[in-house]
Design an enzyme around this catalytic site. Structure first.
Site, PDB file in Angstrom:
ATOM      1  N   LYS A  40      22.032  99.878   4.005  1.00  0.00           N
ATOM      2  CA  LYS A  40      23.072  99.794   2.974  1.00  0.00           C
ATOM      3  C   LYS A  40      22.507  99.302   1.643  1.00  0.00           C
ATOM      4  CE  LYS A  40      26.579 101.069   5.554  1.00  0.00           C
ATOM      5  NZ  LYS A  40      27.330 102.308   5.260  1.00  0.00           N
TER       6      LYS A  40
ATOM      7  N   GLU B 270      34.532  98.791  -0.481  1.00  0.00           N
ATOM      8  CA  GLU B 270      35.208  98.769   0.812  1.00  0.00           C
ATOM      9  C   GLU B 270      34.138  98.449   1.846  1.00  0.00           C
ATOM     10  OE1 GLU B 270      33.856 101.412  -0.432  1.00  0.00           O
ATOM     11  OE2 GLU B 270      32.692 102.088   1.306  1.00  0.00           O
TER      12      GLU B 270
ATOM     13  N   SER C   9      18.987 102.177  11.487  1.00  0.00           N
ATOM     14  CA  SER C   9      19.642 101.914  10.202  1.00  0.00           C
ATOM     15  C   SER C   9      19.867 100.432   9.944  1.00  0.00           C
ATOM     16  CB  SER C   9      20.967 102.662  10.135  1.00  0.00           C
ATOM     17  OG  SER C   9      21.739 102.367  11.286  1.00  0.00           O
TER      18      SER C   9
END
Ligand SMILES: Cc1ncc(COP(=O)(O)O)c(C=O)c1O
Ligand SMILES: Cc1ncc(COP(=O)(O)O)c(C=O)c1O
Lengths: 407, 261, 407, 261
Positions: C86, C108, C376
């Site tokens: 992210k 969000e 990830s």
């Protein structure tokens, strides 16, 4: 390289005779391995491809401006696989264990960081793994215990003595005296008998070597000062050693705890509660009473909560090559928050001692100067301690909720 | 030849094997521990080994380790300990008293001071975390005729064994297997080497009497090593007996052990 | 670059007229910034010096041997600062926000990973930060909420609708319609109106670019297959895009959840519960009912628990350039454990979907082939979910203890 | 000129301003929502705006959003909704009925099918997430004389405003400020631009009647825009009235609002 494992009057080997031969064997394999370029390459490879080295040197613009003194850089050991510098040493000793043909490792752990790092690498290297951890620390740090167990390690609660790190170390030594034939004792910090202090400090020195290159690349000079927290001393040795004797001042920050009362801190320097002593296989400054009994310690960070210290640092301090200072629990929380708010970096409470020490002194330096603070690990692991310190009720509500649902 | 060695050799003329039994100073209380020592000496045990407790006894197993931590709650003082056991030694001239502890408490007391305090009453010291290579540290004791009692272990490197035997005086403490105190033992040690071969190898290098230790817990086991070792060391087993059946059981255990020899 | 934000029939811009001008402004600044080498350098610099890039490509010898098929490599996005990929996107959009001269970001978040990454970088860049998070997710993921708050972000619980990610996204859009003058909407995945899908995928493409170089350096070939989990699609786009149209097969793994029942999974492919639709600013495959109402979803990993998917992936799948598969919750737990035990890597449950998918197929490949699985993020964050899944009682005891002590 | 536009212009000859009031189909139940519509029409409100609920109403504020989610629990069906409101439209020929919803429900129904189902009873549609650039999507409605009602917002780029006005038919929905539905408004919009200037700017580009919306909650506010807008839109305020005082309060609110004009 040290002479007989001595660093000035500190270090040496004071182990039960039963461990003599395995120590000699380790010594031999260690020297042999370090002379083998293939082994060095193997370590570098694993540090890069498994742990993600090199870790960056992060410039903190906001923090430097707010403090209004030196330019502040952080060495980001928190980005290592496992979340702390501990992995550097574990990779080195883990590969040495394989090279020695041993099938099992044992380790002591306080916070659980070294235990997790050891369990992680043991899984990767296919080594059997037993971790000794004080029963008190297990109660305080269960999440790390959970991961060790998930990783397949056996976690043995140590219920003797103060039930913390030093007792875990004693118990690991006891295991070793009956298991040395197939077992390596993978000690987690730069302490213990020869060659452990030198070996651990050596594997950790990759930190300081990187800082040298990165400093030249990023600010075209060597750092004016380097700060590191000091528990057993491995992250401090790792970032300091490549700079010893240079113009860079090296500052170690110990756990000042709640204050100077006996059992309230973990300071081995600048206090007469710590004296030259011999225990746990080596000579160093131990916090002890007049009968030579090792004393209880306290720190908000379990990782600094240790009664002895690396003989390498004890000697460097005597020789004036390293300066020792300390930070109180509450100063640590303040520093932890400041770094988090100013730069978006969540440092371990252990590392936050170094932050506290560094920020305190940075203010009085001038903007031409550059300081490097070692962020030995990340702070996610400390959420329970910090939520408690800040008395965050929603966190407790979340836990209650969770407990109800898991019925 | 040291006084301790002379004593053992003389005793052995009348006894097939001598006993060396162990008590922790201050466990469960200082008084009771002194009472236990007194019982041992009254029952004519040849050698009393008194352990001054240390917070981090790395060479001891759970029974003695926990005993030491319990004893520390009574704040034992090394100086007082030496006075107390010296008085016992004077009171029971037919036995010898040895002090056992770890390096750090002795180091803080200082070896010169220690020599002065221990002699002439205390015959020797056992320091499990003092390697032979560091023997110079105990030079002041040697000078005061207090024997440092070194350890011999199974499968010891010959050169190192020679080094130990060369420095040995008073008594050699031969460990019958690897590990810490209090684990049960057998006649052959870890490496399967027979006890005979093991001890013979040592005798070939020294005339100093040999004590055999670690895991001896019954008269039966003691009898098994008659004719092989000069001294049988009983440690944890006595403590266990006390924990099982109090001073009574402790006393009976001593009686059982001294029954032969 | 996309045409009007379209990727085949997917994408586009379907936003209230009120957002038109700020979207145009963003579009303009984005194109302008991407054409400015200084901006690109700035992003690369922050990715390296703050987040620790490049992340390694880790060869898994044990795992490959156990599976007995292809050689398995892991792309280690778990080693990014914040613990997940992210951060790559957050760095890009965060620096763009500064460049646009805006003072505030909104975002969000579902699992909270994007929220934490946004809060971290906002602290570092001195941006005001508001995070919208479904009330349900807050209850499930409080630890992340704790860190966001500690970092100075305002966390707004979204209590409308299903109180999860999609509702948080709606609420963020509502905030944006009245705050666009000084606020950038820092969306966390490759979804939403133009230019978000392209922009987020672009910032994430550093993953795939690194994999290209690392593959050549480490096994002198391009990977035969690449696996990535698919929530909104940003980590998948990031590692896939540089390989689209090459010989490398690209496989996305969705959340199979508990099964195929409505509300039991989060599959947007290979199910007729998902149809072409338009909502939340863009056109894609949405899980919906016959009335066009977006449907509830479930996944063991909050990060994959989303009703839509990147229009880029929807299009690539239609064109046969990406193959979509899925893994069930229980397969994910098995894969999570297997990786942990074999290699000492604790992957996020989201990422463990990719592991499950990759391991399943690796067996039938031959040892000459190399596959890359994108890790990830790291799994520490999932300790509560995993301890519950494994019903680890000591963990609950630890929590009870902790709660008692904090009284 | 479209039927809707003609209707408004004709009505305006007798009324200083027209009302357009809003009801969510299915809130709190389908029956009650139909009853609310009936009340509105019985009280001669010129335009009834019926919102078919959608799960993700991004352009609506909390009152309407929660209303829609509540309504969804009653499983509203778009086809039935159109039938129901078409019947009302036929029953009250003196008012016009508009359908409001988001793109996805309409898309799934299909715009061709929608055109067939809506005409001739329903005069227009309002789709807040359909940008003017996508107007081709609603071509089937236009062909069936159902007016897509586009939005004009404050500080709109002139070129874009021209584009909207050029395509405008039936009615233009002029937003009085930024943000979502239900926030209170004032006579000057966000940018401080006066309402006069704002609307004048639009009139300069089109002859299509203008509705002014967002945040009008009282007859007082309606009276303030008499002479400026052709239609006053009242949305959340009515829902709020119902939530405060039930069908009674709702009915009274309508009475209050229609009092002038
Ligand atoms: C993050 C971190 N920093 C520092 C330490 C202290 O150890 P050392 O002084 O050996 O670096 C620990 C020990 O657990 C740790 O986890
Ligand atoms: C670790 C991790 N992986 C994957 C995802 C899914 O997002 P995306 O599909 O955009 O990569 C998330 C989202 O929170 C995440 O935290």
């Amino acid at each position: 390289m040290s002479d007989q494992g001595y660093f000035g009057q500190y270090g040496g080997s004071f182990i039960p005779e039963i461990l003599y031969s395995s120590q000699q064997q380790l010594l031999h394999h260690y020297r042999d391995a370090m002379a083998d370029p293939k082994f060095i390459t193997q370590i570098k490879h694993e540090m890069q491809h498994y742990s993600g080295r090199p870790t960056p040197l992060t410039f903190c613009g906001n923090l430097s401006a707010e403090i209004g003194g030196a330019q502040i850089y952080l060495k980001r050991e928190d980005l290592n696989h496992s979340g702390a510098h501990k992995m550097n040493n574990v990779i080195g000793q883990g590969l040495l264990t394989k090279r020695m043909g041993k099938k099992r490792v044992i380790a002591e752990t306080g916070a659980g960081q070294h235990g997790v790092a050891t369990a992680l690498l043991s899984a990767r290297l296919g080594l059997e793994c037993t971790i000794y951890m004080g029963a008190h620390d297990i109660a305080r740090q269960y999440p790390n215990v959970f991961w060790m167990k998930q990783l397949g390690a056996t976690v043995v609660p140590v219920t003797s003595g103060s039930q913390t790190l030093k007792d875990a170390l004693d118990e690991a030594l006891r295991d070793w005296t009956s298991s040395f034939e197939d077992t390596h004792y993978l000690i987690g910090t730069s302490c213990g008998c020869e060659p452990f202090p030198e070996m651990v400090a050596g594997f950790q020195s990759v930190i300081g070597e990187e800082v040298k290159d990165q400093s030249m690349a990023q600010f075209s000079a060597m750092p004016d000062k380097i700060y590191a927290c000091v528990g057993g001393g491995s992250n401090a040795c790792g970032i300091f050693l490549p700079f010893v004797g240079s113009d860079t001042e090296l500052v170690g920050i110990e756990a000042g705890g709640r204050g100077d009362g006996i059992g309230q801190h973990a300071k081995r320097f600048n206090t007469d509660q710590a004296q030259f002593g011999i225990s746990q296989g080596y000579a160093t400054k131990f916090i002890q009473d007049d009968q030579g009994q090792l004393a209880p310690t306290h720190s908000i960070s379990a990782g600094l909560d240790y009664v002895g210290v690396s003989p390498i640092l004890a000697d460097l301090s005597d020789r004036g090559l390293v300066r020792m200072s300390s930070a109180l629990d509450e100063e640590v929380i303040v520093a932890f928050k400041k770094l988090m708010r100013s730069e978006g970096i969540i440092a371990a409470l252990e590392s936050s001692h170094a932050i506290a020490g560094g920020l305190k002194e940075a203010a009085s330096l001038d903007p031409q100067q550059n300081i490097v603070i070692n962020v030995s690990g990340r702070g996610d692991k400390d959420i329970f301690t910090i939520a408690k310190a800040l008395d965050d009720q929603p966190f407790n509500d979340f836990l209650r909720n969770y407990l109800e649902e898991s019925h | 030849m040291s006084a301790l060695a002379k004593f053992i050799i003389k005793e052995r003329q009348s006894k097939s094997i001598l006993l060396m039994t162990h008590v922790i100073y201050g466990y469960p209380t200082i008084e009771t521990s002194l009472e236990m020592m007194r019982i041992i000496l009254q029952k004519d045990v040849s050698i009393l080994e008194v352990q001054f407790p240390f917070s981090d006894p790395v060479a001891d197993g759970p029974i003695i380790t926990n005993g030491c931590h319990k004893a520390l709650e009574n704040k034992p003082n090394l100086d007082q300990c030496i006075k107390d056991i010296s008085d016992l030694a004077d009171e029971f001239p037919n036995s010898k008293v040895l002090l056992m502890s770890y390096l750090n408490p002795l180091l803080q007391y200082g070896f010169d001071a220690l020599a002065k305090a221990m002699s002439p009453a205390i015959a020797g010291v056992i320091v499990p975390d003092l390697p032979i290579d560091q023997s110079k540290m105990v030079a002041p004791l040697v000078a005061a005729n207090i024997d440092p009692i070194w350890l011999i272990i199974p499968n010891m490197d010959p050169a190192r064994m020679a080094l130990v035997c060369e420095q040995a005086q008073g008594l050699l403490y031969c460990v019958s297997r690897k590990g810490v105190t209090g684990k049960s033992s057998s006649k052959s040690n870890a490496s399967g080497q027979s006890l005979e071969t093991y001890l013979a190898g040592i005798r070939a290098l020294t005339t100093v009497p040999l004590a055999l230790g670690f895991g001896i817990s019954s008269a039966q086991q003691v009898s098994e090593i008659v004719g092989e070792a000069d001294v049988a060391v009983v440690g944890s087993a006595l403590l266990a007996a006390f924990q099982r059946a109090g001073i009574e059981g402790f006393s009976e255990k001593i009686t059982e052990l001294v029954s032969l020899g």
